[in-house]
Design a protein around this motif. Sequence first.
Motif, PDB file in Angstrom:
ATOM      1  N   LEU A  14       0.820  -1.208   0.000  1.00 37.99           N
ATOM      2  CA  LEU A  14       0.000   0.000   0.000  1.00 37.99           C
ATOM      3  C   LEU A  14       0.855   1.259   0.000  1.00 37.99           C
ATOM      4  CD1 LEU A  14      -2.816  -0.967   2.544  1.00 37.99           C
ATOM      5  CD2 LEU A  14      -2.799  -1.272   0.078  1.00 37.99           C
ATOM      6  N   LEU A  15       1.844   1.300   0.877  1.00 38.22           N
ATOM      7  CA  LEU A  15       2.707   2.477   0.986  1.00 38.22           C
ATOM      8  C   LEU A  15       4.169   2.056   0.971  1.00 38.22           C
ATOM      9  CD1 LEU A  15       0.813   4.345   3.853  1.00 38.22           C
ATOM     10  CD2 LEU A  15       0.768   4.944   1.423  1.00 38.22           C
ATOM     11  N   GLY A  16       5.004   2.878   0.357  1.00 33.81           N
ATOM     12  CA  GLY A  16       6.445   2.664   0.379  1.00 33.81           C
ATOM     13  C   GLY A  16       7.131   3.996   0.607  1.00 33.81           C
ATOM     14  N   TYR A  17       8.435   3.971   0.653  1.00 29.98           N
ATOM     15  CA  TYR A  17       9.167   5.237   0.795  1.00 29.98           C
ATOM     16  C   TYR A  17      10.540   5.107   0.162  1.00 29.98           C
ATOM     17  CZ  TYR A  17      11.793   3.211   4.727  1.00 29.98           C
ATOM     18  OH  TYR A  17      12.584   2.429   5.517  1.00 29.98           O
ATOM     19  N   VAL A  18      11.160   6.255  -0.119  1.00 32.32           N
ATOM     20  CA  VAL A  18      12.506   6.282  -0.680  1.00 32.32           C
ATOM     21  C   VAL A  18      13.492   6.641   0.420  1.00 32.32           C
ATOM     22  CG1 VAL A  18      11.828   6.792  -3.041  1.00 32.32           C
ATOM     23  CG2 VAL A  18      12.116   8.663  -1.438  1.00 32.32           C
ATOM     24  N   ALA A  19      14.644   5.984   0.400  1.00 31.70           N
ATOM     25  CA  ALA A  19      15.644   6.195   1.460  1.00 31.70           C
ATOM     26  C   ALA A  19      16.830   7.003   0.980  1.00 31.70           C
ATOM     27  CB  ALA A  19      16.119   4.839   1.992  1.00 31.70           C
ATOM     28  N   SER A  20      16.774   7.522  -0.244  1.00 32.78           N
ATOM     29  CA  SER A  20      17.874   8.340  -0.765  1.00 32.78           C
ATOM     30  C   SER A  20      17.302   9.467  -1.607  1.00 32.78           C
ATOM     31  CB  SER A  20      18.832   7.480  -1.604  1.00 32.78           C
ATOM     32  OG  SER A  20      18.215   7.102  -2.815  1.00 32.78           O
ATOM     33  N   GLY A  21      18.198  10.308  -2.117  1.00 28.20           N
ATOM     34  CA  GLY A  21      17.755  11.448  -2.917  1.00 28.20           C
ATOM     35  C   GLY A  21      17.861  11.213  -4.406  1.00 28.20           C
ATOM     36  N   SER A  22      17.942   9.941  -4.847  1.00 29.94           N
ATOM     37  CA  SER A  22      18.144   9.660  -6.261  1.00 29.94           C
ATOM     38  C   SER A  22      16.939  10.020  -7.121  1.00 29.94           C
ATOM     39  CB  SER A  22      18.484   8.174  -6.464  1.00 29.94           C
ATOM     40  OG  SER A  22      17.398   7.348  -6.080  1.00 29.94           O
ATOM     41  N   MET A  23      15.760  10.187  -6.486  1.00 27.41           N
ATOM     42  CA  MET A  23      14.560  10.512  -7.256  1.00 27.41           C
ATOM     43  C   MET A  23      14.139  11.972  -7.109  1.00 27.41           C
ATOM     44  SD  MET A  23      13.466   8.178  -9.241  1.00 27.41           S
ATOM     45  CE  MET A  23      11.852   8.854  -9.578  1.00 27.41           C
ATOM     46  N   GLU A  24      14.996  12.804  -6.527  1.00 27.91           N
ATOM     47  CA  GLU A  24      14.666  14.230  -6.422  1.00 27.91           C
ATOM     48  C   GLU A  24      14.626  14.852  -7.816  1.00 27.91           C
ATOM     49  OE1 GLU A  24      17.593  15.912  -3.842  1.00 27.91           O
ATOM     50  OE2 GLU A  24      16.738  15.014  -2.032  1.00 27.91           O
ATOM     51  N   PRO A  25      13.764  15.822  -8.044  1.00 28.49           N
ATOM     52  CA  PRO A  25      12.843  16.463  -7.092  1.00 28.49           C
ATOM     53  C   PRO A  25      11.473  15.784  -6.983  1.00 28.49           C
ATOM     54  CG  PRO A  25      12.764  17.632  -9.164  1.00 28.49           C
ATOM     55  CD  PRO A  25      13.766  16.516  -9.348  1.00 28.49           C
ATOM     56  N   ALA A  26      11.249  14.700  -7.751  1.00 24.48           N
ATOM     57  CA  ALA A  26       9.938  14.044  -7.692  1.00 24.48           C
ATOM     58  C   ALA A  26       9.661  13.499  -6.298  1.00 24.48           C
ATOM     59  CB  ALA A  26       9.873  12.909  -8.720  1.00 24.48           C
ATOM     60  N   MET A  27      10.692  12.902  -5.652  1.00 28.91           N
ATOM     61  CA  MET A  27      10.558  12.369  -4.305  1.00 28.91           C
ATOM     62  C   MET A  27      11.817  12.671  -3.516  1.00 28.91           C
ATOM     63  SD  MET A  27       8.661   8.650  -4.798  1.00 28.91           S
ATOM     64  CE  MET A  27       9.694   8.048  -6.116  1.00 28.91           C
ATOM     65  N   ASP A  28      11.649  13.307  -2.353  1.00 27.77           N
ATOM     66  CA  ASP A  28      12.775  13.603  -1.489  1.00 27.77           C
ATOM     67  C   ASP A  28      13.069  12.418  -0.579  1.00 27.77           C
ATOM     68  OD1 ASP A  28      13.071  16.198  -2.493  1.00 27.77           O
ATOM     69  OD2 ASP A  28      11.552  16.975  -1.115  1.00 27.77           O
ATOM     70  N   THR A  29      14.263  12.423   0.024  1.00 27.15           N
ATOM     71  CA  THR A  29      14.638  11.351   0.935  1.00 27.15           C
ATOM     72  C   THR A  29      13.625  11.217   2.070  1.00 27.15           C
ATOM     73  OG1 THR A  29      16.975  11.778   0.489  1.00 27.15           O
ATOM     74  CG2 THR A  29      16.454  10.493   2.471  1.00 27.15           C
ATOM     75  N   GLY A  30      13.125   9.998   2.290  1.00 32.52           N
ATOM     76  CA  GLY A  30      12.164   9.744   3.354  1.00 32.52           C
ATOM     77  C   GLY A  30      10.723   9.964   2.963  1.00 32.52           C
ATOM     78  N   ASP A  31      10.477  10.452   1.748  1.00 37.07           N
ATOM     79  CA  ASP A  31       9.095  10.640   1.302  1.00 37.07           C
ATOM     80  C   ASP A  31       8.411   9.294   1.106  1.00 37.07           C
ATOM     81  OD1 ASP A  31       9.214  13.344   1.335  1.00 37.07           O
ATOM     82  OD2 ASP A  31       9.158  13.639  -0.831  1.00 37.07           O
ATOM     83  N   GLY A  32       7.146   9.231   1.477  1.00 38.88           N
ATOM     84  CA  GLY A  32       6.352   8.038   1.229  1.00 38.88           C
ATOM     85  C   GLY A  32       5.615   8.162  -0.082  1.00 38.88           C
ATOM     86  N   PHE A  33       5.148   7.043  -0.591  1.00 39.01           N
ATOM     87  CA  PHE A  33       4.365   7.056  -1.820  1.00 39.01           C
ATOM     88  C   PHE A  33       3.391   5.891  -1.798  1.00 39.01           C
ATOM     89  CE2 PHE A  33       8.219   4.631  -2.690  1.00 39.01           C
ATOM     90  CZ  PHE A  33       7.747   3.475  -3.295  1.00 39.01           C
ATOM     91  N   VAL A  34       2.350   5.996  -2.593  1.00 38.45           N
ATOM     92  CA  VAL A  34       1.356   4.929  -2.710  1.00 38.45           C
ATOM     93  C   VAL A  34       1.901   3.885  -3.672  1.00 38.45           C
ATOM     94  CG1 VAL A  34      -1.000   4.340  -3.359  1.00 38.45           C
ATOM     95  CG2 VAL A  34      -0.524   6.537  -2.251  1.00 38.45           C
ATOM     96  N   ALA A  35       2.061   2.657  -3.184  1.00 35.22           N
ATOM     97  CA  ALA A  35       2.651   1.586  -3.982  1.00 35.22           C
ATOM     98  C   ALA A  35       1.570   0.627  -4.459  1.00 35.22           C
ATOM     99  CB  ALA A  35       3.692   0.834  -3.168  1.00 35.22           C
ATOM    100  N   VAL A  36       1.494   0.443  -5.769  1.00 34.48           N
ATOM    101  CA  VAL A  36       0.545  -0.503  -6.365  1.00 34.48           C
ATOM    102  C   VAL A  36       1.299  -1.798  -6.637  1.00 34.48           C
ATOM    103  CG1 VAL A  36      -1.041  -0.930  -8.260  1.00 34.48           C
ATOM    104  CG2 VAL A  36      -0.693   1.416  -7.435  1.00 34.48           C
TER     105      VAL A  36
END
Length: 393
Positions: free
Chosen positions: A33-55
Motif C-alpha cells: 500500500l505504501l512505500g518510501y525512498v531512502a535516498s535522494g536519487s529521485m529528487e525532485p519528484a521524491m525527497d529522501t524519506g518521502d512516502g508514496f502509494v505503492a501498487v
Amino acid sequence: MIDADVGRRALGTVFAIVVAALILGQVLGQPILLGYVASGSMEPAMDTGDGFVAVPAGLGGEVSDGDVIVYEAREVNDGELTTHRVIEETDEGYVTKGDANPFTDQDGGEPYVTDGQVVATALQVHGTVVTIPHLGTVVMGVRSVLLGVLGAVAGALGLESGQGGVDADGAGALLVGLGVGLLGFGVVFDRAEPPKRDRFRQTTRRNVIAIWSVVGIVLLVLATAATAAMVVPSGTTAYEVVSTDDPSDEPQVMEPGASADLTRTVDNAGYAPIVVVTEPASDGVTAEPDRQVVGGRSDGETTITLSAPERQGTSLRTVSEYRYLLVLPPVLLGWLHGVHPYLAVTAVDAVVVGVGVLAILALFGTGDIRVRNPGSHVPFSRRIRRKLEKWLD
C-alpha cells in the motif's frame, strides 16, 4: 450523525492498517500500500524519506515508459529494492534511472530490469508521483527488529528459503495470509464480545477462557503458519546467460540464439503435499512441467530451458516459483493461481483455518473453557482425552 465510538474504531482501524502496511512492507521487502525512498536519487519528484502509494505488481497493469517502479536490483544499491523511473523499454527488459542521477542503472552495471524483478509501481496522477512527505522516517527504526521476529517465526516453523528469507515475490501473499488471520481474529472477537452491561462480570471471571478468544488465536496462528509454509520456500530465481561466439561447456554460455536446458530441483521439506507452479518471469525462458504435485518430505524436478539473445552479451532469465498446500484439488488451485496467486493463497488459508476452527469447536463446543487449578481436579491431559472420546462417540 456517526456514533463517536464507531468513528474512533474506524480511525483506529485506518491507522492500524497504515502502520501495518509500512512496517510489513519493510520487513517483507515489498511495499504494501505504501512505500518510501531512502535516498535522494529521485529528487525532485521524491525527497529522501518521502512516502508514496505503492501498487503491487500484477495489480497495476503493464509497466510503461515514465513509470516509477520498485524493483529487486542485482547490482546497484547493493542489490536492495530500488525505486527508479523507467525511461526505455527493450527486448531484454527495462532501462531505469533515478531522476537525480546523471546515468542509467544499466550504465552502472545493472542488467536490464525484467518484469519478474518489479514488485510495485508508484501511483502517479497526471504524471506526478503522489508523495507523503517524511512518511518513511516513521518506520526506518523498526525494520531490523521486525526482521528478526519474522526470521524467528520462520525458524520455529522449520522453514528455509533459497532466497535467504521471505522475498519480494511472496511478500504480498504473506500479507494476504496475515490479513486473513487478522480479519478473522477481529471478527470472532467482535462476535464474542459481551454486551457492555456484562463486560465487567465477564472479564473478571477467574479460570475461564472465552472459547472465541481461543478460536481467534488459533485462526491467526494457522493463517500465518500456512501462508509462511507456502511463501517462505517460494521466490524468483535469476539465471545469467552469456551470448558469445566462443561458447563453453557451461550450459549458460552459448552461441547467440542457442538454447540450453537446466534441471531445477523442487524440494518439499514439509510433511504436507504441495502444488508447485513454475512460471517464466522474463523472456527467453520456459519451464516444463509448469505445474506439479510434490509429496511431503520428497522432491520433484523442473526442466528450465534458457535461450540466449541474438546479440552478444550477458542477460538475465528469471523464473518464479509458487507453492500451495494441497488442501484443494490441483486443478482448482491451478485455476485460482491463473486468476491471481493471492486468490490461491487466500483459498488455501480459508480451508486451513476453517478446518482448524471446526476442530476446536467440535472438541470444546461453543461454551467457555473452564480451567481448574493444577492438582485440584482431573489432569488436563485426561480431560482432553475425555473430550476426544466423547466427540468420537
